[in-house]
Design an enzyme around this catalytic site. Structure first.
Site: not given
Ligand SMILES: *Cc1c(COP(=O)(O)O)cnc(C)c1O
Length: 383
Positions: A187
């Site tokens: 992210k």
């Molecule tokens: C990454 C992501 C998640 C989940 O996040 P995690 O930290 O991997 O549990 C949920 N929704 C979206 C759209 C994502 O890109």
């Protein structure tokens, strides 16, 4: 074909500065490595970023979505409206709390949930909405909250990909109801793994803390009580220190991503790939944080499959990914009654999308190399 002289470009790579690495070493030596002072600092800094709203950290974005639903009072018998064009955790958490996901197709231009269809999908059982800001492009927030207010619905924003994004100049996280961020390694802001919930008031923040750690409340110097069924979702101080180090750079990260996204448009617009029908993302340089650069392949005009296309990129030293196959076509969802044809735009998107490299340490010439490869492959295999 393989060009050993040029370094392999992954599709994503985190940028961690030396001060953060040293800061992690300091945490490891400090004698307190799990949730503690670094988390307090991280929560305070995030709260500051979100205009003073209460923020609580979690060990994943998935956990924040699930606990966000619980805090909003969503449970058995409730419907939650969301999009099938997302990471599967967006809707898994709806089942997790005993509710039912109601999918609504995407607007092919934004690849986000179609708000007209969303409004039509509201029933007396609808309790909450989970909009997803795919690749960091928010939905029309004015319209979203107009609908939510009119129908008295809670909103848990899946802003996993939208840290650093804005709506009409205001940061995502400052506006709206409950906001969920992920700090997964890929992210825009990472704590390796992690997430945060932005909440409306102290009451919700206290509830978040209970759900985060076994429902435990400390009473006095030596006592404790377990008040509700919580889980084990706390973030380590090592992770929080990484997140704090990242937060200092978020404006630069976002600016660099926007610059690279512009370079992609410059390299692809008018080229062989677009002429053949390659789909580009919405050119939004106002709101989006450009978490990813997502294109759709004109598969009906190519003699190769998506996997083959991605393999040709790989042979040229370029990594790529798929974000995301339509959720409702996964086995778990088919077993619960979903099938092909229900959400055609999300299905078409999921079957044809490719994620091109985009991360802060990429250069304009790297992007030019990717664009050239995409154009050449389309030229070679176009029909
Ligand atoms: C990454 C992501 C998640 C989940 O996040 P995690 O930290 O991997 O549990 C949920 N929704 C979206 C759209 C994502 O890109």
């Amino acid at each position: 074909m393989s060009q050993s002289s040029v370094p392999f470009l992954p599709f994503v790579k985190p940028e961690i500065d030396e001060e953060t690495i040293q800061g992690v070493v300091d945490v490891l030596r400090s004698g307190w490595i799990t949730t503690g002072p670094q988390n307090q600092k991280f929560e305070a800094a995030l709260s500051d970023y979100c205009g003073g709203r209460p923020v609580r950290t979690f060990n994943s974005g998935t956990a924040t979505l699930e606990i966000g639903l619980r805090i909003a009072g969503v449970g058995a018998g409730d419907e939650v409206i969301t999009t099938p064009a997302s990471w599967v955790s967006t809707s898994n958490v709806i089942y997790e709390v005993g509710a039912t996901p109601v999918f609504v197709d995407i607007d092919p231009a934004t690849r986000n949930i179609d708000l007209d269809l969303l409004e039509k999908a509201i029933t007396p059982r609808t309790k909450a909405l989970i909009p997803v800001y795919l690749s960091g492009l928010p939905v029309d927030m004015d319209r979203l909250y107009e609908i939510a207010r009119a129908h008295k619905l809670r909103v848990i924003e899946d802003a996993a990909q939208a840290f650093g994004a804005t709506w009409r100049g205001e940061r995502i996280g400052r506006l709206g109801d409950i906001v969920s961020f992920s700090f997964h390694a890929n992210k825009n802001l990472t704590s390796i793994e992690g997430g945060a919930l932005v909440l409306n008031n102290e009451e919700e923040a206290v509830l978040a803390q209970k759900y985060r750690l076994q429902g435990i409340v400390r009473t006095g110097f030596d006592g404790m009580d377990c008040e509700l069924l919580g889980g084990k979702y706390n973030l380590t101080d090592v992770a929080a220190r990484v997140g704090l180090g990242q937060l200092q750079h978020i404006e630069r990260f976002t600016a660099q991503r926007k610059k690279l996204a512009r370079a992609y448009f410059a390299g692809l617009e008018g080229g062989a790939a677009v002429k053949l029908g390659l789909g580009l993302p919405l050119a939004d340089f106002e709101n989006s944080n450009w978490h990813m650069f997502l294109v759709t392949l004109p598969l009906d005009r190519l003699s190769i499959s998506r996997a083959e296309f991605m393999n040709h990129l790989k042979e040229r030293g370029i990594g790529s990914g798929v974000h995301y196959p339509a959720i409702h076509l996964f086995s778990l969802y088919r077993a619960r009654g979903f099938s092909e044809g229900m959400f055609p735009h999300a299905e078409h998107y999921g079957a044809s999308t490719v994620t091109l490299p985009l991360f802060t340490q990429l250069s304009d010439s790297d992007v030019a190399r990717v664009c050239q490869a995409v154009n050449e492959i389309c030229e070679q295999y176009g029909k």
